[in-house]
Design a protein around this motif. Structure first.
Motif, PDB file in Angstrom:
ATOM      1  N   ARG A  94      40.606  35.500  39.964  1.00  0.00           N
ATOM      2  CA  ARG A  94      40.565  36.712  39.153  1.00  0.00           C
ATOM      3  C   ARG A  94      41.185  37.884  39.899  1.00  0.00           C
ATOM      4  O   ARG A  94      41.948  38.664  39.324  1.00  0.00           O
ATOM      5  CB  ARG A  94      39.122  37.035  38.746  1.00  0.00           C
ATOM      6  N   SER A  97      44.882  37.541  39.659  1.00  0.00           N
ATOM      7  CA  SER A  97      45.490  37.772  38.348  1.00  0.00           C
ATOM      8  C   SER A  97      45.735  39.254  38.074  1.00  0.00           C
ATOM      9  O   SER A  97      46.499  39.609  37.193  1.00  0.00           O
ATOM     10  CB  SER A  97      44.632  37.161  37.245  1.00  0.00           C
ATOM     11  N   ARG A  98      45.059  40.111  38.830  1.00  0.00           N
ATOM     12  CA  ARG A  98      45.278  41.551  38.629  1.00  0.00           C
ATOM     13  C   ARG A  98      45.861  42.192  39.874  1.00  0.00           C
ATOM     14  O   ARG A  98      45.835  43.410  40.019  1.00  0.00           O
ATOM     15  CB  ARG A  98      43.965  42.265  38.345  1.00  0.00           C
ATOM     16  N   ARG A 108      55.402  37.160  37.497  1.00  0.00           N
ATOM     17  CA  ARG A 108      54.690  37.392  36.246  1.00  0.00           C
ATOM     18  C   ARG A 108      53.697  36.258  36.016  1.00  0.00           C
ATOM     19  O   ARG A 108      54.081  35.085  35.985  1.00  0.00           O
ATOM     20  CB  ARG A 108      55.685  37.442  35.085  1.00  0.00           C
ATOM     21  N   LYS A 123      38.483  35.790  27.486  1.00  0.00           N
ATOM     22  CA  LYS A 123      39.591  36.635  27.930  1.00  0.00           C
ATOM     23  C   LYS A 123      39.254  37.211  29.293  1.00  0.00           C
ATOM     24  O   LYS A 123      38.120  37.602  29.562  1.00  0.00           O
ATOM     25  CB  LYS A 123      39.779  37.773  26.929  1.00  0.00           C
ATOM     26  N   TYR A 124      40.248  37.266  30.135  1.00  0.00           N
ATOM     27  CA  TYR A 124      40.067  38.021  31.368  1.00  0.00           C
ATOM     28  C   TYR A 124      41.294  38.912  31.498  1.00  0.00           C
ATOM     29  O   TYR A 124      42.398  38.422  31.737  1.00  0.00           O
ATOM     30  CB  TYR A 124      39.925  37.115  32.584  1.00  0.00           C
ATOM     31  N   GLY A 125      41.084  40.222  31.318  1.00  0.00           N
ATOM     32  CA  GLY A 125      42.228  41.129  31.272  1.00  0.00           C
ATOM     33  C   GLY A 125      43.126  40.695  30.128  1.00  0.00           C
ATOM     34  O   GLY A 125      42.654  40.517  29.002  1.00  0.00           O
ATOM     35  N   ASP A 126      44.369  40.501  30.391  1.00  0.00           N
ATOM     36  CA  ASP A 126      45.306  40.114  29.338  1.00  0.00           C
ATOM     37  C   ASP A 126      45.327  38.604  29.108  1.00  0.00           C
ATOM     38  O   ASP A 126      46.029  38.128  28.216  1.00  0.00           O
ATOM     39  CB  ASP A 126      46.735  40.543  29.709  1.00  0.00           C
ATOM     40  N   PHE A 127      44.575  37.866  29.916  1.00  0.00           N
ATOM     41  CA  PHE A 127      44.710  36.423  29.865  1.00  0.00           C
ATOM     42  C   PHE A 127      43.543  35.733  29.196  1.00  0.00           C
ATOM     43  O   PHE A 127      42.398  36.091  29.428  1.00  0.00           O
ATOM     44  CB  PHE A 127      44.854  35.846  31.276  1.00  0.00           C
ATOM     45  N   THR A 128      43.866  34.741  28.399  1.00  0.00           N
ATOM     46  CA  THR A 128      42.838  33.856  27.910  1.00  0.00           C
ATOM     47  C   THR A 128      42.790  32.692  28.881  1.00  0.00           C
ATOM     48  O   THR A 128      43.807  32.043  29.144  1.00  0.00           O
ATOM     49  CB  THR A 128      43.188  33.337  26.507  1.00  0.00           C
TER      50      THR A 128
END
Lengths: 216, 216
Positions: A94, A97-98, A108, A123-128
């Motif tokens: 996690r 990812s940010r 990316r 969802k975590y931020g923009d990601f599923t």
DNA sequence: CCTTGTGAATCGTTTCACAGCC
DNA sequence: GGCTGTGAAACGATTCACAAGG
């Protein structure tokens, strides 16, 4: 393209950060000795390292900041955006990812995966978060070049195998295990315990003066 | 104690993990070539590296697993528990504070710090997050040897200065900035962006065969 | 036999030192 | 004058190859 040694690549990455800063401050040029001072390298190292870009320096004045910043950025990132996968949505995954610096350097994140059924689909931020079971089939579509593997040691090898089958070329491995990979696949290991151990050992050794220098 | 090069220390740390595993599996001894195979090193490297422990190998049979595991552990950890501070309770800091491998290798987190008033005073796992403002006074009491600095680049240098004044000897720096430190203080930088960049570059270079080998 | 420990050779990187150019 | 680019020397790490010892 000539081969560049790993220590040299690491220093070049550091110079890039410094050049970006210099550019922002509006500096026009910098000499190898000044840059070395800032980067913790010798002037000779700086000159040899930057020579890989093909002689951008100007005798008498130094290296033109904006030219080198642009070329170095282009050269290290090798001119394109690279899609990456993050395997594991635990704390490390996690955080990765940010991680703010990735985008800036042309990486990316195109997928975050985990095995925990409680996480998959959320969802975590923009990601599923998707299931690791689907890594291989999805990778065939997403075509990530690089995977950041942040899962427990036990499962790391099997996921690495699937990733390789899906055509990945590089693995940044956070699992404390040595991955076996086919020829041509590049693995880079990141292990906090090792880093801490090395640091502690260097602290212990700091009085021994055996070699000429040691810089961070 | 003889000086040991950084590549050698890193390999030794890797051998330690392997020896621990071998011990658990009940293996009695291992040869330099077998160990090299597992660790991704040459037999000659293994022998030179392990020689630092003072000739524990037995000619004809190899290295006795439990003896070497014990000595190597003692030697790398240098026989004691080290108190460490974690500066920054963001994602990285929190992940570090629960990193499982640390304890096993003799590191004990004795303090977690942050500047965010919302975090200060709250509990995170076993730790009450304390204010970075108090780092110096508390460090004088806790006497941490090493600090893991996981805060934004802007504030890293000033915290590093305070830590040095409080007698810290080593800094594991996660901030993307080159810390200026007094002589005798060891800094080790960890920067995911650099790691990714180096990996990507090595992927790009993987076809160039210039040097003999490249192992992870 | 086997495998370690170790001088000696090799290889890659860093440093030196200076010629060439602004 | 200052500073880069670069052969050549120095240095450190790895590899070779074999003597010593189980």
């Amino acid at each position: 393209m000539k081969f560049v040694s790993e220590p040299s690549i690491r220093r070049l990455a550091r110079y890039l950060r410094i050049f970006d800063e210099l550019k922002q401050r509006g500096e026009e040029s910098i000499s190898s000795s000044e840059l070395g001072q800032i980067a913790g390298a010798t002037a000779a190292q700086v000159r040899r390292d930057l020579l890989a870009l093909g002689g951008l320096g100007r005798r008498g004045t130094g290296y033109p900041v904006s030219d080198v910043a642009r070329e170095l950025g282009r050269w290290l990132a090798v001119s394109r955006t690279r899609p990456v996968y993050i395997i594991g949505a635990g704390k490390i995954g996690r955080a990765l990812s940010r991680y703010p610096g990735f985008v800036q350097r042309g990486f990316r994140v195109v997928g975050v995966f985990d095995n925990d059924p409680k996480k998959v689909g959320t969802k975590y931020g923009d990601f599923t978060i998707r299931s690791i079971r689907d890594v291989q089939s999805l990778a065939t579509k997403d075509r990530p070049e690089i995977a950041l593997v942040a899962i427990p040691a036990e499962s790391a090898q099997s996921v690495a195998d699937e990733l390789m089958d899906a055509g990945i070329t590089g693995i940044l491995n956070f699992a404390p295990v040595l991955l076996k990979v086919r020829k041509g696949i590049v693995v880079q290991n990141v292990d906090m315990t090792t880093e801490l151990l090395v640091l502690a050992f260097r602290v212990e050794q700091r009085h021994l003066v055996t070699p000429k220098k040691r810089l961070a």
